[in-house]
Design a protein around this motif. Structure first.
Motif, mmCIF file in Angstrom:
data_model
loop_
_atom_site.group_PDB
_atom_site.id
_atom_site.type_symbol
_atom_site.label_atom_id
_atom_site.label_comp_id
_atom_site.label_asym_id
_atom_site.label_seq_id
_atom_site.Cartn_x
_atom_site.Cartn_y
_atom_site.Cartn_z
ATOM 1 N N GLU A 137 0.826 -1.202 0.000
ATOM 2 C CA GLU A 137 0.000 0.000 0.000
ATOM 3 C C GLU A 137 0.867 1.262 0.000
ATOM 4 N N ILE A 138 1.920 1.271 0.821
ATOM 5 C CA ILE A 138 2.825 2.425 0.846
ATOM 6 C C ILE A 138 3.491 2.604 -0.508
ATOM 7 N N LEU A 139 3.944 1.494 -1.101
ATOM 8 C CA LEU A 139 4.584 1.561 -2.421
ATOM 9 C C LEU A 139 3.647 2.174 -3.454
ATOM 10 N N PHE A 140 2.385 1.781 -3.441
ATOM 11 C CA PHE A 140 1.428 2.283 -4.427
ATOM 12 C C PHE A 140 1.027 3.733 -4.171
ATOM 13 N N LYS A 141 0.919 4.106 -2.898
ATOM 14 C CA LYS A 141 0.350 5.413 -2.570
ATOM 15 C C LYS A 141 1.383 6.485 -2.215
ATOM 16 N N GLU A 142 2.472 6.085 -1.560
ATOM 17 C CA GLU A 142 3.528 7.039 -1.189
ATOM 18 C C GLU A 142 4.891 6.402 -1.414
ATOM 19 N N PRO A 143 5.228 6.102 -2.666
ATOM 20 C CA PRO A 143 6.446 5.349 -2.959
ATOM 21 C C PRO A 143 7.733 6.032 -2.513
ATOM 22 N N GLY A 144 7.709 7.358 -2.393
ATOM 23 C CA GLY A 144 8.909 8.088 -2.013
ATOM 24 C C GLY A 144 9.313 7.939 -0.556
ATOM 25 N N LEU A 145 8.475 7.292 0.260
ATOM 26 C CA LEU A 145 8.829 7.129 1.671
ATOM 27 C C LEU A 145 10.046 6.234 1.865
ATOM 28 N N PHE A 146 10.271 5.318 0.912
ATOM 29 C CA PHE A 146 11.392 4.391 1.011
ATOM 30 C C PHE A 146 12.056 4.221 -0.351
ATOM 31 N N ASN A 147 13.332 3.858 -0.328
ATOM 32 C CA ASN A 147 14.062 3.560 -1.562
ATOM 33 C C ASN A 147 13.908 2.097 -1.964
ATOM 34 N N ASN A 148 13.815 1.242 -0.941
ATOM 35 C CA ASN A 148 13.774 -0.200 -1.170
ATOM 36 C C ASN A 148 12.592 -0.807 -0.419
#
Length: 279
Positions: A174-185
């Motif tokens: 969900e984070i990857l789809f909605k706020e991908p910039g929170l993490f690099n990997n």
């Protein structure tokens, strides 16, 4: 004869005394606590509760040094969950110089069903798990409180990795789809994408619209965990690859010898290798 017997018993008596003294001296040992990391408690205004962060600092870490470190954020990071063995795996990769020395932040759970799931339309899920559906708050906690706290209080650099398994894998997706910039990997292991009738798998378009201006690596892995889990994990990797984004690198691994209970360690070993490849 009497003198011989007296000598014999005297020898045994004094010999036992010497042995006893020797044994007593040998039992004097130094015992002290073995420290793997530290625990910080932070008050979350977003969640209205205190949250525990278990933190592993790599060998040589010093607050006075100019050296900075990547940070690995671990969901299900309680001391009695995944924090200890994942920190040990990171320490091993550091020791063998297979990956940069890194800080591990294990986010201890309070209510993982609440924090790791978005609202569901499935009535049975609502009935069985009445606290679910608050992942938006937890994502806000990660971005507005947990990450800023770590970056303020520890020697970090721009590299941030998220590890999530099962419901934690659902949240990581969900984070990857909605706020991908929170993490690099993103290391997404056995994600529970069955949640809400697999609705999250239809939301990848948001990722392409909000993709950060930096490279993002995603690793998806699953064990022999049943048709739904296996097909959903494979489909996630295919959905991401189909985006064909120049800044997105996707790897998938299947572990037929592993189950949902024991896949994490094997999957992360392979994942750390792939994330740290030079090419």
């Amino acid at each position: 004869m009497k003198q011989l017997l007296l000598f014999f018993f005297s020898f045994i008596f004094f010999g036992n005394q010497v042995n006893g003294q020797s044994s007593s001296h040998s039992e004097k040992v130094i015992s002290k606590a073995f420290t793997l990391g530290k625990t910080d408690e932070i008050r979350s205004a977003v969640l209205s509760e205190t949250r525990i962060l278990n933190i592993y600092l790599p060998q040589g870490y010093s607050a006075d040094s100019a050296t900075t470190y990547p940070v690995i954020y671990l969901l299900d990071g309680s001391a009695n969950e995944d924090f200890i063995h994942v920190s040990g795996l990171v320490q091993f990769f550091n020791l063998t110089e297979m990956m940069p020395k890194s800080i591990v932040v294990g986010i201890a759970n309070v209510d993982r069903k609440r924090d790791f799931t978005f609202p569901t339309t499935v009535a049975k899920d609502k009935e069985d798990f009445p606290t679910t559906g608050k992942s938006a708050n937890f994502i806000k906690f990660l971005s507005k409180e947990a990450q800023p706290y770590i970056e303020k209080n520890y020697k970090t650099n721009a590299s941030k990795t998220l590890i999530g398994q099962s419901l934690g894998g659902l949240l990581a997706t969900e984070i990857l789809f909605k706020e991908p910039g929170l993490f690099n990997n993103y290391l997404i292991i056995s994600p529970s994408l069955w949640w809400d009738n697999e609705s999250l798998l239809t939301q990848s378009s948001g990722l392409s619209k909000s993709f950060p201006g930096k490279k993002v690596k995603v690793y998806v892995a699953v064990g022999k965990e049943g048709k739904i889990m296996e097909e959903d994990a494979k489909k996630l990797s295919e959905v991401l690859k189909d985006l064909n984004h120049a800044q997105l690198k996707v790897d998938f691994a299947f572990f037929p010898e592993a189950t949902h209970a024991d896949v994490l360690h094997m999957a992360l070993y392979k994942g750390f290798q792939l994330l740290n490849q030079k090419n």
